[in-house]
Design a protein around this motif. Structure first.
Motif, mmCIF file in Angstrom:
data_model
loop_
_atom_site.group_PDB
_atom_site.id
_atom_site.type_symbol
_atom_site.label_atom_id
_atom_site.label_comp_id
_atom_site.label_asym_id
_atom_site.label_seq_id
_atom_site.Cartn_x
_atom_site.Cartn_y
_atom_site.Cartn_z
ATOM 1 N N ALA A 308 0.832 -1.208 0.000
ATOM 2 C CA ALA A 308 0.000 0.000 0.000
ATOM 3 C C ALA A 308 0.866 1.257 0.000
ATOM 4 N N ARG A 309 1.993 1.221 0.708
ATOM 5 C CA ARG A 309 2.909 2.365 0.696
ATOM 6 C C ARG A 309 3.544 2.553 -0.683
ATOM 7 N N ALA A 310 3.937 1.448 -1.311
ATOM 8 C CA ALA A 310 4.608 1.529 -2.614
ATOM 9 C C ALA A 310 3.694 2.090 -3.694
ATOM 10 N N ALA A 311 2.378 1.972 -3.491
ATOM 11 C CA ALA A 311 1.444 2.479 -4.504
ATOM 12 C C ALA A 311 1.496 3.995 -4.631
ATOM 13 N N PHE A 312 2.077 4.711 -3.653
ATOM 14 C CA PHE A 312 2.193 6.166 -3.724
ATOM 15 C C PHE A 312 3.320 6.604 -4.654
ATOM 16 N N PHE A 313 4.211 5.700 -5.009
ATOM 17 C CA PHE A 313 5.408 6.058 -5.771
ATOM 18 C C PHE A 313 5.227 5.705 -7.251
ATOM 19 N N PRO A 314 6.096 6.225 -8.108
ATOM 20 C CA PRO A 314 5.962 5.966 -9.551
ATOM 21 C C PRO A 314 6.043 4.470 -9.879
ATOM 22 N N ASN A 315 5.308 4.102 -10.909
ATOM 23 C CA ASN A 315 5.334 2.740 -11.420
ATOM 24 C C ASN A 315 6.016 2.772 -12.784
ATOM 25 N N ILE A 316 7.084 2.014 -12.909
ATOM 26 C CA ILE A 316 7.864 2.000 -14.157
ATOM 27 C C ILE A 316 7.767 0.622 -14.782
ATOM 28 N N SER A 317 7.408 0.568 -16.047
ATOM 29 C CA SER A 317 7.323 -0.699 -16.766
ATOM 30 C C SER A 317 8.062 -0.573 -18.097
ATOM 31 N N LEU A 318 8.644 -1.669 -18.515
ATOM 32 C CA LEU A 318 9.393 -1.731 -19.774
ATOM 33 C C LEU A 318 8.713 -2.728 -20.701
ATOM 34 N N THR A 319 8.510 -2.300 -21.929
ATOM 35 C CA THR A 319 7.947 -3.180 -22.955
ATOM 36 C C THR A 319 8.855 -3.124 -24.169
ATOM 37 N N ALA A 320 9.236 -4.279 -24.687
ATOM 38 C CA ALA A 320 10.120 -4.333 -25.853
ATOM 39 C C ALA A 320 9.791 -5.572 -26.662
ATOM 40 N N ASN A 321 9.959 -5.462 -27.981
ATOM 41 C CA ASN A 321 9.826 -6.637 -28.833
ATOM 42 C C ASN A 321 10.713 -6.465 -30.050
ATOM 43 N N ALA A 322 11.060 -7.564 -30.643
ATOM 44 C CA ALA A 322 11.907 -7.577 -31.834
ATOM 45 C C ALA A 322 11.468 -8.739 -32.711
ATOM 46 N N GLY A 323 11.601 -8.531 -34.063
ATOM 47 C CA GLY A 323 11.176 -9.591 -34.967
ATOM 48 C C GLY A 323 11.339 -9.172 -36.410
ATOM 49 N N THR A 324 10.463 -9.698 -37.227
ATOM 50 C CA THR A 324 10.526 -9.391 -38.661
ATOM 51 C C THR A 324 9.169 -8.898 -39.118
#
Length: 480
Positions: A308-324
């Motif tokens: 519950a405390r951590a919900a006050f802070f920024p949420n960072i997510s990484l999304t990446a993909n590679a292909g053809t």
């Protein structure tokens, strides 16, 4: 771009140990340091024995028939089976929550074909566009402030609590089977006693009837003799019903029919149990599975505060993909068809009408609730053990007094019978002696059952069987 990604990864690893879970402090046990003392309790030397010696149910119970019934119950009882399945369910929930700590990797392949009408085509003719793709993608939340780890820890503690709840169910089942078995045996003894007493009363009634027919006995004596017979018949039907109900209750606990070749009826006066030392009250915190389960629930509530405390802070997510990516299927893996996408995202709560504050308040209140429940569980355990200890001390004297009463009643019955047969006393004294003997014999069986049941409940209150190793063990952390 590679340098930026590397810098972000290093920062994530540096902050990976951050946790907002409050430091856990076990609440002080709200009980005395020693068991109650006095005339109603055993001597301290008898209570404070070595409690870490092996005291499993096989060592505690002596009767082979009871061993067999407990084994059947442990294999077939539905409540215990449900408790075991609950452990598996919470283990799976923990594994689900733990998986959020790791990147989610997936592969995808797709194809689209679209017809473009003449009016929208740049060439003025209808065309068909095709696109084929094959990608490998990943997404990952950087747990910089420990939100996901807090949820994982809470799930782990709830799994531990469920494991202890299963052990508590097993101990309760063992105690319930033992208690039901002893009750069944005692009611059979009462039934046999009633049958013998009824025959004696019927024989006395026949003698009184003959005396009445020749004018020796009064109508009052005949009526009182008949009252004794009918009272015994009422008791006979009661005990027949109770024996049948006891058998049904035992069958339900076993989850299986009673073995046909069960050993002969139990002698309730035999030495049926080992006597368990209570140790010191603080040992209950390591022995009783319900106390351990309550503490794990408290730890889970403590971890929820971190989330519950951590919900006050920024949420960072990484999304990446590679292909053809290719307009035709045959060119998907040719040179120049490679594609990639990197999409970091950060979100910071700005306004949510106080929802995050309320969620934190709720988590803190829930922790206080768990503290109260933990303390109440300890107090209940202390009370149950104290009751068991006073039962152990007082039932000994009570049973001896009841045996003396049965002996005195037997002497009274023999003297009254002799005086009645020689004509010194009336039939009323003899009938009173019969009823008193019957009542004292019933009370002796009931008191002995109560003593045995109290020992079984004390076994349960002390945490069932335990070993020195079990006192320091936690359930194993589930593996992937």
């Amino acid at each position: 771009m590679r340098k930026s990604l590397l810098s972000l990864t290093i920062a994530a690893l540096a902050l990976g140990g951050c946790s907002l879970i409050p430091d856990y402090q076990r609440p002080a046990a709200p009980i005395a340091d020693t068991w109650p003392e006095g005339q109603a309790y055993p001597p301290a030397a008898e209570v404070n024995g070595e409690s870490s010696a092996l005291q499993g149910w096989r060592e505690f119970f002596h009767d082979p028939a009871l061993h067999r019934l407990i084994e059947i119950a442990l294999d077939n009882n539905r409540d215990l089976r449900t408790a075991a399945l609950n452990v598996e369910a919470y283990q799976a929930l923990y594994r689900i929550q733990r998986a959020d700590l790791y990147p989610n990797v997936s592969a995808a392949a797709g194809a689209t074909r679209q017809r473009i009408p003449e009016r929208l085509s740049q060439t003025g003719d209808s065309t068909i566009n095709s696109q084929y793709s094959a990608t490998l993608g990943t997404s990952w939340e950087l747990d910089l402030f420990g939100r996901v780890r807090s949820l994982r820890d809470a799930a782990l503690e709830r799994y531990f609590a469920t494991d202890e709840a299963q052990r508590s169910t097993q101990i309760s089942l063992i105690a319930s089977v033992a208690d039901a078995y002893l009750t069944w045996q005692a009611d059979q003894d009462l039934l046999e006693l009633t049958q013998d007493t009824l025959r004696t009363f019927e024989k006395s009634y026949s003698l009184t009837q003959r005396s009445f027919d020749v004018g020796v006995a009064s109508a009052l004596s005949l009526s009182q003799s008949r009252t004794s017979v009918e009272t015994a018949r009422v008791r006979l039907n009661q005990y027949q019903r109770r024996v049948a109900e006891d058998r049904n209750a035992l069958t339900l606990l076993l989850g299986h029919s009673l073995p046909e070749d069960l050993a002969k009826p139990l002698d309730l006066d035999a030495d049926l149990f080992n006597e368990l030392p209570a140790g010191v009250p603080s040992e209950l915190l390591q022995r009783r599975p319900d106390i351990l389960a309550a503490e794990h629930q408290l730890r889970a509530a403590n971890a929820d505060i971190g989330a519950a405390r951590a919900a006050f802070f920024p949420n960072i997510s990484l999304t990446a993909n590679a292909g053809t990516l290719s307009p035709d299927l045959s060119g998907m893996f040719e040179g120049g068809s490679g594609t990639w996408l990197f999409s970091p995202q950060i979100s910071l709560p700005i306004f949510n009408a106080g929802a995050l504050e309320a969620n934190l308040d709720y988590a803190e209140v829930q922790k206080n609730v768990q503290v109260a429940q933990y303390e109440k569980t300890i107090q209940t355990a202390f009370r149950e053990v104290a009751d068991g200890l006073t039962a152990r001390a007082t039932y000994r004297d009570q049973l001896q007094a009841q045996r003396d009463l049965v002996s005195a009643s037997q002497d009274y019955y023999r003297l009254a019978e002799r005086r009645y047969q020689t004509g010194i006393d009336s039939n009323l004294t003899f009938l009173d002696a019969q009823r008193q003997l019957f009542a004292s014999q019933q009370a002796l069986i009931i008191d002995r059952l109560a003593q045995l049941s109290a020992e079984v409940q004390l076994y349960k209150a002390l945490g069932g069987g335990w070993t020195a190793q079990r006192l320091s063990q936690n359930p194993a952390t589930p593996k992937s």
